[in-house]
Scaffold this active site. Structure first.
Site, PDB file in Angstrom:
ATOM      1  N   GLU A 204      -5.640  -2.423  -0.488  1.00 57.78           N
ATOM      2  CA  GLU A 204      -4.865  -1.844  -0.306  1.00 57.78           C
ATOM      3  C   GLU A 204      -4.584  -0.234  -0.698  1.00 57.78           C
ATOM      4  OE1 GLU A 204      -1.915  -3.304   0.401  1.00 57.78           O
ATOM      5  OE2 GLU A 204      -2.323  -5.226   0.209  1.00 57.78           O
TER       6      GLU A 204
ATOM      7  N   GLU B  99       0.517  -1.123  -0.278  1.00 59.22           N
ATOM      8  CA  GLU B  99      -0.030   0.069  -0.004  1.00 59.22           C
ATOM      9  C   GLU B  99       1.270   1.091   0.150  1.00 59.22           C
ATOM     10  OE1 GLU B  99       0.785  -1.958   2.382  1.00 59.22           O
ATOM     11  OE2 GLU B  99       0.321  -1.182   4.755  1.00 59.22           O
TER      12      GLU B  99
HETATM   13  N1  BES Z   1       0.674  -4.738   4.208  1.00 63.84           N
HETATM   14  C1  BES Z   1       0.092  -5.259   3.114  1.00 63.84           C
HETATM   15  C2  BES Z   1       1.776  -6.080   2.537  1.00 63.84           C
HETATM   16  C3  BES Z   1       2.827  -6.656   3.005  1.00 63.84           C
HETATM   17  C4  BES Z   1       2.660  -7.299   3.782  1.00 63.84           C
HETATM   18  C5  BES Z   1       4.623  -6.490   3.331  1.00 63.84           C
HETATM   19  C6  BES Z   1       3.882  -8.482   4.784  1.00 63.84           C
HETATM   20  C7  BES Z   1       5.580  -6.895   3.480  1.00 63.84           C
HETATM   21  C8  BES Z   1       5.563  -7.326   4.256  1.00 63.84           C
HETATM   22  C9  BES Z   1      -0.517  -6.024   2.400  1.00 63.84           C
HETATM   23  O1  BES Z   1      -1.304  -4.809   3.088  1.00 63.84           O
HETATM   24  C10 BES Z   1      -1.613  -6.826   2.640  1.00 63.84           C
HETATM   25  O2  BES Z   1      -1.468  -7.109   3.539  1.00 63.84           O
HETATM   26  N2  BES Z   1      -1.312  -7.772   2.072  1.00 63.84           N
HETATM   27  C11 BES Z   1      -1.487  -9.058   2.005  1.00 63.84           C
HETATM   28  C12 BES Z   1      -3.048  -9.011   1.020  1.00 63.84           C
HETATM   29  C13 BES Z   1      -4.072  -8.753   1.552  1.00 63.84           C
HETATM   30  C14 BES Z   1      -5.787  -8.697   0.499  1.00 63.84           C
HETATM   31  C15 BES Z   1      -4.396  -9.127   2.559  1.00 63.84           C
HETATM   32  C16 BES Z   1      -0.929  -9.710   1.090  1.00 63.84           C
HETATM   33  O3  BES Z   1      -0.208  -9.371   0.660  1.00 63.84           O
HETATM   34  O4  BES Z   1      -0.644 -11.244   0.890  1.00 63.84           O
HETATM   35 ZN    ZN Z   2      -2.226  -5.073   4.438  1.00 56.86          ZN
END
Ligand code: BES
Ligand code: ZN
Length: 882
Positions: A304, A270
Site C-alpha cells: 500500500e 492505498e
Molecule cells: N487497491 C487495493 C485494494 C482494493 C482492491 C480496493 C479491490 C478495492 C477493490 C490494494 O492496493 C490491494 O491490492 N490490496 C490487496 C493486498 C495486496 C498486498 C495485494 C488486498 O486487499 O487484498
Molecule cells: Zn494494490
C-alpha cells in the site's frame, strides 16, 4: 444495491471525460444514520473532449437534498437526479462551481463501500467505484482533483477526524462538536479519497526522508490494541526507506497515516496519505499472530505504501489498466520482501501462489487477460491474473532488459507520467525508449489469456560435443479467445555438468540468448550448444523467468541431479516438485483404477540429500518437503478431476516421506525445537517453518508418539506460530486430542476475533465428511457474524477454497451450502458474495458427477432474485462457453 445496467464496459469504447473537476471541497457532518455531505466541485469542460456536452455524474443509492450552480440554486427542470445519476442537460459553457448536498446513512451501509461504520468507527472505501456512494461525481480515475475535506462530528464520540493530505485546521463548535480540515495538494482520482472518524488509539513515530524532510507516521487502531502495532510501524519505516533506495522514490506529504478497521472487504487500501487496513494486516504480537501473519503485514504495508508512486502519483486512465498499478505494485512488494527476507524462498512461495490460484483461474471459465477488454463489474477483476500474473509480466520486462535498463525505464516512467492517469502502452513505451527494443509482440502478455505451455527437449551428441535444445510453445483457447499468437518467452537456462557447475554457453540457432536467457518468440525453435564436453542436465526457466507450464524430457535421475546441484535454488526446489508431481499424478490414476500406488525411491533419495545439506536455509528445506497443493495437482490433471483421489495420493506421498526419512525429520525437529525468545525475523521464522513441517510429517501416519509430540507442542508453545502449527496438524487427525485442543484454543482466545478466525479456518479445512455439518453449526456460533468479511472468509471462504474434498463432496452438498451463502450475502455484501462464488472456477474440470452437482448449484445462483451485478457476472461467466 447495484444491479446490471449500462454494461458491459469495453476498453475499445474509452473516451476522455467531457468534463473535468479541478477542485473538490467537501464538508461532511458525521452522523450515524444521517451524514450530511456538501460538495463544491470546480468543473470545467475538458479541452480534450468534443465540445459542449451535458453533465452526467455518477451516483449509487444517493439522494440529493440541494443543488446550485455558481451560488444559484437550480430549478428542478434543469436537472434530473436518481439514486445512481445526476444529469444536467445544459450546463454552463465554461467553468463553473457545482454545489451538491446529499444525505447518507453510514450505519445502514452493509456493502462496506462508500462511507460506513466499522465497530462504531466511520471509515470509507472508494476503490473502485465507492465515491459515488458519498456524493454525485465523475467517478472515473482519469478525473483528478485537489481535495479539501472538512469533517465535523461529536467531540466525545468521534475525537479523531482524518482525511487525505495534511491537517490545516481544527476547532471546536457549539453543541459539543468539533471539526478538522485536511488538504491534499496532490491531484487524485476519487477512488483514493478517504475519511475516518472515531474514538481510536494512536501510535506515533517519524521518518526522515532522503532529502531530509521529517514525516509524521501514525497508526490508528482500536483503543487497547496500540501494543500490537510495533511490527506494522517497523515495516512501514523499512518500506519508506526501501522505495528511496531501490527506486529513488520519496514520500510527498508531511504525514502518513494508517487506520486499522475490523470490517473491511479487502486486505488494505492505498488512499493518499491515509491508508485504511483490515486490522488483520496491522495487529500482531508473538502470542496473537503467526510468522505468516507477520510476513503478510510486512508485505501489505509495503504494497500500500508503494502505491503512493505506482497508483497515486501515477494512476490508471481507466479500470482496464488496473494491472498498471496492481501488477507493478505487487512486483515492487515482492522485490521488497526478497530484499528483506530470502529471495529464493520468496520466489518459491510466490510461484506456489501463482500456480495454485492464477494458473487455476487461467485454466477455467473465469480466465481473462492481464488487461481485460470487457467487464460487467470491475470489482470482479481484482484477480490473481491482474495482480500475480501482472507482476510476472513486469518481472519479465526486467529479465529481458537486465536490472540497469529496467531501472532506467522505471525512472523514465516516473518522470514522464507523474501526475497523470496512464495506460499500459505508456508504461511499456518507457522500457522500449530506454532500451531501443521492440515490445510489440511482448504486449500479448497483456492481451492474451491463458498459461502458455512450453516444451523443452534436449539431446546430447557425444561425438560432436553438442547439446541440442528443441523448444515449442502453445497456448490453449480461453473464453472469447479461440486463436492465440506466439508469445515472447524469456527462459533463463543453464546446462549443469556432473560436477554441478554450469557449462559455458556457446549457442547457435535461431533463438537469441542474452545473459543466460533464451528468448523464445516463435512457435518452435532450436538451439545448439557447442563445446559441451560431457552430457549435461538442462536447467530451464530458472527463477521461474516466465509464467508458463513447462514440459521437459528430464529423467528421474536428471531431476535428482538438479535437486542436488543446480546453482539456481528455485530450480532445485522445482526439480523436487516436478518429481513429486509425476508420482502424484501416476498415483491418482492408479487409485482411481483400484490399483496400488507406487513411490519412486529416487524422490526419497533426493529429499534425503536436501535434508543432509547443511548449507541450505531452513525455510527452503521446509518448501522442499512440501508437495504441490491439491489445487495445483488438479490443474495439472486438467479434466475428469477426482478431488478424493488427489487427496489420497498426496497423503500417500507424505506418509512415504515420513516412513523413509523419519529419523532425519526427527533430528531436524529436535534441532530447531530449542527454546529461544520469539522474534518474527525471517531466519527465525524459517527455522520454525522447518520444525513445524517436520512435526507434521512425523505425525502423518497418526501413530501415538507423533500425535503426542504435536499435542505437547500445542500446549507448551510460547508463541502463536508454534501453537497454531500444533493445532493445524491435530486438526487432520481424528483423535480425541483434536477435540481437546480445539476446545482449549477457543477458551484461551474467545475474546480476540482475529484469533478466533484461525479457529474457524482450521475447522472449515478438515478433510472429513462431518466438516460440512460442523461448518453449518459454526455459522450459528456466537463467534461468527455474517456481516463481518473476515469471519465469512475464515469459515465459509476456507470451506469453499481451502477444503477441496469437502467443498467437492460427491453428493453436491458442499456446493449447495456455498451457493446458499452466496445468495444470502448477495443482498448485504455483493463483493464478498462474488468472491465466494469464484470457488466454482474449476467446476468444468471435475469428473461428471461432481460437475453436474456444481452446475446445478451455479445455475441456482444465476437464477437468484435481485442478483447483484457482482454475483451475476461471476455466475454467468462460470456457466458461459463449454
Ligand atoms: N487497491 C487495493 C485494494 C482494493 C482492491 C480496493 C479491490 C478495492 C477493490 C490494494 O492496493 C490491494 O491490492 N490490496 C490487496 C493486498 C495486496 C498486498 C495485494 C488486498 O486487499 O487484498
Ligand atoms: Zn494494490
Amino acid at each position: 444495491m447495484r444491479t446490471d445496467h449500462a454494461r458491459p464496459v469495453r476498453l475499445a469504447d474509452y473516451r476522455p471525460s467531457d468534463w473535468l473537476i479541478d477542485k473538490v471541497d467537501l464538508d461532511i457532518a458525521l452522523h450515524p444514520s444521517a451524514t450530511k455531505v456538501r460538495a463544491r466541485l470546480s468543473m470545467r469542460p475538458n479541452p480534450a473532449a468534443d465540445g459542449p456536452a451535458p453533465l452526467r455524474l455518477d451516483g449509487d443509492e444517493l439522494s440529493l437534498s440541494s443543488i446550485s450552480i455558481d451560488g444559484a440554486s437550480l430549478p428542478s427542470e434543469a436537472y434530473a437526479a436518481t439514486p445512481d445519476n445526476l444529469t444536467i442537460a445544459q450546463p454552463p459553457h465554461g467553468a463553473f462551481q457545482l454545489e451538491l448536498e446529499t444525505t447518507i446513512n453510514p450505519s445502514a451501509n452493509t456493502q462496506l463501500m462508500g462511507l460506513y461504520r466499522s465497530n462504531g468507527t466511520y471509515c470509507t472505501q472508494c476503490e473502485a467505484e465507492g465515491f459515488r456512494r458519498i456524493t454525485y461525481f465523475l467517478d472515473r480515475p482519469d478525473v483528478m482533483a485537489v481535495y479539501t475535506t472538512r469533517i465535523e462530528a461529536d467531540r466525545a464520540d468521534v475525537p479523531v477526524l482524518l482525511a487525505n493530505g495534511n491537517l490545516v485546521e481544527t476547532g471546536t463548535l457549539p453543541g459539543e462538536k468539533h471539526f478538522a480540515v485536511w488538504h491534499d495538494p496532490h491531484p487524485k482520482p476519487a477512488y483514493l479519497f478517504a475519511l475516518v472518524g472515531g474514538n481510536l488509539g494512536c501510535v506515533d513515530d517519524s521518518f526522515t526522508t532522503m532529502s531530509g524532510r521529517k514525516v509524521a507516521l501514525k497508526i490508528y487502531v482500536e483503543r487497547g490494541k496500540e501494543d500490537r502495532c510495533a511490527y506494522a510501524m517497523d515495516s512501514l519505516k523499512r518500506s519508506l526507506r526501501w522505495d528511496e533506495e531501490a527506486f529513488g522514490r520519496e514520500y510527498d506529504l508531511d504525514i502518513f497515516m494508517i487506520v486499522a478497521v475490523s470490517d473491511f472487504n479487502m486486505g488494505a487500501m492505498e488512499n493518499k496519505g491515509l491508508n485504511v487496513f483490515n486490522d488483520k494486516y496491522v495487529l500482531a504480537s508473538s502470542d496473537t499472530a503467526t510468522d505468516g501473519d507477520f510476513a503478510s503485514i510486512e508485505a501489505i504495508i509495503a504494497h500500500e505504501y508503494f502505491h503512493n508512486w505506482t497508483g497515486n502519483r501515477i494512476t490508471c486512465r481507466d479500470w482496464f489498466q488496473l494491472c498498471l498499478k496492481e501488477g507493478l505494485t505487487v512486483f515492487r512488494d515482492q522485490e521488497f520482501t526478497s530484499d528483506q527476507r530470502s529471495r529464493p524462498v520468496k520466489r518459491i512461495s510466490d510461484v506456489r501462489l501463482l500456480r495454485g490460484h492464477q494458473f487455476v483461474e487461467d485454466a477455467g471459465p473465469l480466465a481473462h487477460p492481464v488487461r481485460p477488454e470487457i467487464y460487467h463489474e470491475i470489482n470482479n477483476f481484482y484477480t490473481a491474473t491482474v495482480y500475480e500474473k501482472g507482476a510476472e509480466v513486469v518481472r519479465m520486462i526486467k529479465t529481458l532488459l537486465g536490472s540497469d535498463a529496467f531501472r532506467k525505464g522505471m525512472d523514465l516512467y516516473f518522470e514522464r507520467h507523474d501526475g497523470e492517469a496512464a495506460t499500459i502502452e505508456q508504461f511499456v513505451q518507457c522500457f522500449a525508449d530506454v532500451s531501443g527494443k521492440d515490445f510489440t509482440q511482448f504486449m500479448r502478455w497483456y492481451s492474451q489469456a491463458g498459461t502458455p505451455e512450453v516444451t523443452a527437449n534436449g539431446k546430447y551428441d557425444a561425438a560432436t560435443k553438442t547439446y541440442r535444445l528443441d523448444l515449442t510453445q502453445s497456448l490453449a483457447p480461453t473464453p472469447g479467445q479461440k486463436i492465440k499468437e506466439p508469445m515472447v518467452i524469456p527462459l533463463a537456462l543453464g546446462l549443469v555438468g556432473r560436477d554441478g557447475k554450469d557449462a559455458t554457453l556457446h549457442a547457435k540457432g535461431n533463438t537469441r540468448i542474452e545473459h543466460g536467457v533464451a528468448i523464445l518468440s516463435s512457435p518452435s525453435a532450436s538451439i545448439e550448444f557447442s563445446g559441451i564436453s560431457e552430457e549435461p542436465v538442462l536447467s530451464i526457466n530458472r527463477a521461474f523467468s516466465a509464467p508458463i507450464r513447462l514440459v521437459t524430457n528430464l529423467s528421474a535421475a536428471d531431476l535428482q541431479h538438479l535437486a542436488a546441484h543446480d546453482s539456481d535454488p528455485f530450480n532445485r526446489w522445482q526439480a523436487l516438485q516436478t518429481f513429486a508431481l509425476r508420482i502424484l499424478i501416476a498415483n491418482v490414476t492408479a487409485l482411481r483404477a483400484g490399483k496400488n500406488t507406487n513411490s519412486d525411491n529416487g524422490l526419497m533419495d533426493a529429499l534425503a540429500a536436501i535434508l543432509a545439506d547443511k548449507t541450505l536455509e531452513p525455510a527452503f528445506v521446509a518448501q522442499a518437503l512440501t508437495p504441490p497443493s491439491e489445487a495445483d495437482i488438479a490443474r495439472e490433471i486438467g479434466s475428469d478431476v477426482d478431488p478424493d483421489a488427489i487427496f489420497a495420493a498426496r497423503g500417500h506421498l507424505r506418509r512415504k516421506i515420513s516412513e523413509c526419512l523419519g529419523a532425519e525429520l526427527l533430528a531436524l525437529y529436535e534441532r530447531f525445537a530449542v527454546r529461544e525468545p520469539y522474534s518474527p525475523d525471517s531466519v527465525s521464522a524459517g527455522r520454525r517453518a522447518l520444525k513445524n513441517v517436520c512435526l507434521d510429517l512425523l505425525a502423518v501416519n497418526g501413530q501415538a508418539d507423533g500425535i503426542a509430540r504435536v499435542f505437547e507442542q500445542y500446549k507448551s508453545a510460547d508463541n502463536m506460530t508454534d501453537r497454531l502449527a500444533g493445532l493445524a496438524t491435530l486438526s487432520f487427525h481424528d483423535k480425541p486430542l483434536r477435540g481437546t485442543a480445539f476446545e482449549d484454543f477457543y477458551q484461551r482466545y474467545s475474546s480476540d476475533p482475529l484469533i478466533v478466525d484461525k479457529w474457524l479456518m482450521l475447522q472449515a479445512a478438515i478433510p472429513d465428511p462431518i466438516t460440512l455439518d460442523r461448518v453449518v453449526a459454526l455459522t450459528a456460533h456466537p463467534a461468527f457474524a455474517v456481516t463481518n468479511p473476515n469471519r465469512v472468509r475464515s469459515l465459509i471462504g476456507t470451506f469453499a477454497q481451502g477444503n477441496p474434498t469437502q467443498f467437492n463432496r460427491a453428493d453436491g452438498a458442499g456446493y449447495e451450502f456455498v451457493a446458499d451463502y452466496v445468495l444470502k450475502l448477495n443482498g448485504t455484501n455483493p463483493q464478498v458474495a462474488a468472491r465466494l462464488m469464484t470457488a466454482f472456477k474449476s467446476w468444468r474440470a471435475l469428473e461428471s458427477t461432481r460437475q453436474a452437482h456444481a452446475e446445478k448449484a451455479i445455475r441456482r445462483v444465476a437464477a437468484g432474485e435481485n442478483l447483484s451485478a457482482d454475483v451475476k457476472d461471476i455466475a454467468e461467466r462460470a456457466l458461459a462457453g463449454g
